[in-house]
Design a protein around this motif. Structure first.
Motif, mmCIF file in Angstrom:
data_model
loop_
_atom_site.group_PDB
_atom_site.id
_atom_site.type_symbol
_atom_site.label_atom_id
_atom_site.label_comp_id
_atom_site.label_asym_id
_atom_site.label_seq_id
_atom_site.Cartn_x
_atom_site.Cartn_y
_atom_site.Cartn_z
ATOM 1 N N LEU A 171 55.094 68.887 38.516
ATOM 2 C CA LEU A 171 56.257 68.156 39.000
ATOM 3 C C LEU A 171 55.930 67.250 40.184
ATOM 4 N N ARG A 172 54.927 67.602 40.966
ATOM 5 C CA ARG A 172 54.540 66.771 42.106
ATOM 6 C C ARG A 172 53.069 67.007 42.392
ATOM 7 N N LYS A 173 52.335 65.945 42.807
ATOM 8 C CA LYS A 173 50.883 66.070 42.961
ATOM 9 C C LYS A 173 50.337 65.518 44.271
ATOM 10 N N GLN A 174 51.208 65.318 45.303
ATOM 11 C CA GLN A 174 50.700 64.863 46.595
ATOM 12 C C GLN A 174 50.019 66.015 47.327
ATOM 13 N N ASN A 175 48.780 65.813 47.718
ATOM 14 C CA ASN A 175 48.081 66.835 48.494
ATOM 15 C C ASN A 175 48.634 66.840 49.916
ATOM 16 N N ILE A 176 48.567 67.988 50.614
ATOM 17 C CA ILE A 176 49.109 68.117 51.960
ATOM 18 C C ILE A 176 48.202 69.049 52.749
ATOM 19 N N THR A 177 48.013 68.779 54.017
ATOM 20 C CA THR A 177 47.059 69.549 54.821
ATOM 21 C C THR A 177 47.701 70.670 55.638
ATOM 22 N N LYS A 178 48.998 70.606 55.907
ATOM 23 C CA LYS A 178 49.605 71.588 56.801
ATOM 24 C C LYS A 178 50.045 72.863 56.092
ATOM 25 N N HIS A 179 49.919 72.921 54.769
ATOM 26 C CA HIS A 179 50.293 74.119 54.016
ATOM 27 C C HIS A 179 49.084 74.757 53.362
#
Length: 404
Positions: free
Chosen positions: A244-252
């Motif tokens: 459903l969503r594929k943006q990588n994130i660093t704070k999680h």
């Protein structure tokens, strides 16, 4: 008698004149008619005329009254119910004496049957109804006190459980170091029984609902709030096998549930955008959740990050929701209530980590907590959300007996 004598005798009577049919008959008036007949009067006998007959009648009446009084019972006549009860008792005693074997002991079913009492049964029914009303009033009062925050929920061991041939769930309420928390032991037959759902039944609905409202549409055995994925609007989101969503994130940190139902975590988020999502999709990943931190891996405590999305140092006590794994398709959920003096202070991240180690978890991961912390079991919220009512969230995790 000569003819003259007979004629003289007949002339002595006033002859009725012959009817003249050539003239209309004259009708007599009522007075004329009444005057032709003399009225006779019958008087009652005067007292003293025949004293013997009157005295004899009085004596008979007195004797009859005396006999009636002598035959009447001196006590109250028993009612039909009382006479039937006496008869039934005699019959029961007679039947009981004819039964082979030892005499039934008091308290046994046969003894009760032989000594049936309609009055006792009616009294027992009335007592049961009174107890039911008293229990209903107590439960209503308890619910009102719980809603007002003046009374806390308490469950006995084994009270919250579910068992079928496809899954088993047991929920136990525990206390430790000022915390009140729930440990949920969950065994599934297939990974498809671990499912997720969104508020508005769509990832893109943009609305929020209480955990019980979302889960209530799917009838899971157990459900908890998830990671509030629509709130932070970033990260890799795969739900029920769909990307459903594929943006990588660093704070999680990223919790991963693979196609076999095994849990793992991705903490290094420095990869290029889209590559992580593409790799997980290619591996048929079943679920992902963006939150953290990771608490336990391979049965060992993980070093907690010093700087993270949530405060991981000791001393920060909050309501917590976390999930872990004990073995293949064998999961553990811990929900810690908090912000309620006298009931539960909440848990810090190190305390939450230790709770999973105490339960033998091989893997554990922290989810959204605080006012969102909600534990839903068989149609009821069993914990006490810190806000007094459930907070609206975007998504939930469900354990289902028969997923559709």
């Amino acid at each position: 008698m000569s003819k003259q004598d007979r004629r003289d005798a007949l002339d002595a009577f006033e002859r009725t004149p012959q009817r003249r049919y050539d003239r209309p008959a004259q009708e007599e008036t009522r007075l004329e008619h009444a005057g032709r007949f003399r009225k006779r009067y019958y008087d009652l006998p005067q007292p003293g005329g025949r004293p013997g007959r009157f005295l004899w009648s009085a004596c008979c009446a007195v004797m009859l009254l005396t006999l009636c009084c002598a035959s009447a019972p001196m006590v109250d006549v028993p009612s039909v119910q009382e006479r039937f009860a006496d008869w039934a008792a005699q019959q029961n005693e007679r039947t009981l004496s004819q039964l082979p074997g030892a005499t039934p002991e008091p308290g046994t079913a046969l003894y009760e049957a032989m000594n049936f009492s309609a009055e006792a049964q009616q009294q027992a029914i009335e007592n049961a109804a009174a107890q039911a009303q008293e229990q209903a009033r107590a439960e209503e009062q308890e619910a009102q006190e719980i809603a007002a925050g003046t009374r806390f929920k308490h469950y006995e061991p084994g009270e919250l459980s579910y068992q079928t041939d496809r899954m088993s769930v047991s929920v136990e309420q525990k206390t430790k170091d000022g915390m009140t928390y729930f440990v949920c032991d969950i065994k599934l037959s297939d990974v498809s029984q671990l499912r997720t759902a969104f508020a508005g039944d769509s990832f893109t609905s943009g609305i929020y609902e209480a955990t019980s409202d979302i889960a209530g549409r799917y009838s899971p055995v157990l459900a908890i709030n998830a990671d509030f994925c629509r709130y932070h609007r970033n990260g890799v989101i795969i739900r029920n096998g769909e990307l459903l969503r594929k943006q990588n994130i660093t704070k999680h940190h990223l919790l991963i549930v693979d196609e076999n139902g095994d849990m793992s975590a991705l903490t290094d988020r420095t990869g290029k955008q889209g590559l992580v999502a593409a790799d997980l999709e290619a591996k048929n990943t079943w679920q992902t959740f963006e939150f953290g931190p990771v608490l336990v891996e391979n049965g060992q405590a993980v070093a907690l990050p010093k700087s993270f999305y949530v405060a991981c140092a000791d001393g920060y006590y909050e309501p917590r929701t976390a999930i872990g794994q004990l073995g293949p398709l064998h999961y553990i959920v811990i929900v810690v209530d908090g912000r309620r003096s006298g009931y539960s202070t909440g848990a810090s991240i190190p305390q939450l980590q230790q709770l999973f180690l105490d339960e033998g978890a091989q893997f554990a991961f922290n989810l959204d907590g605080g006012g969102s912390t909600t534990l839903y079991f068989l149609g009821e919220v069993v914990n006490m959300p810190s806000g007094g009512t459930e907070r609206s969230v975007s998504d939930v995790i469900m354990f289902m007996a028969n997923p559709q």
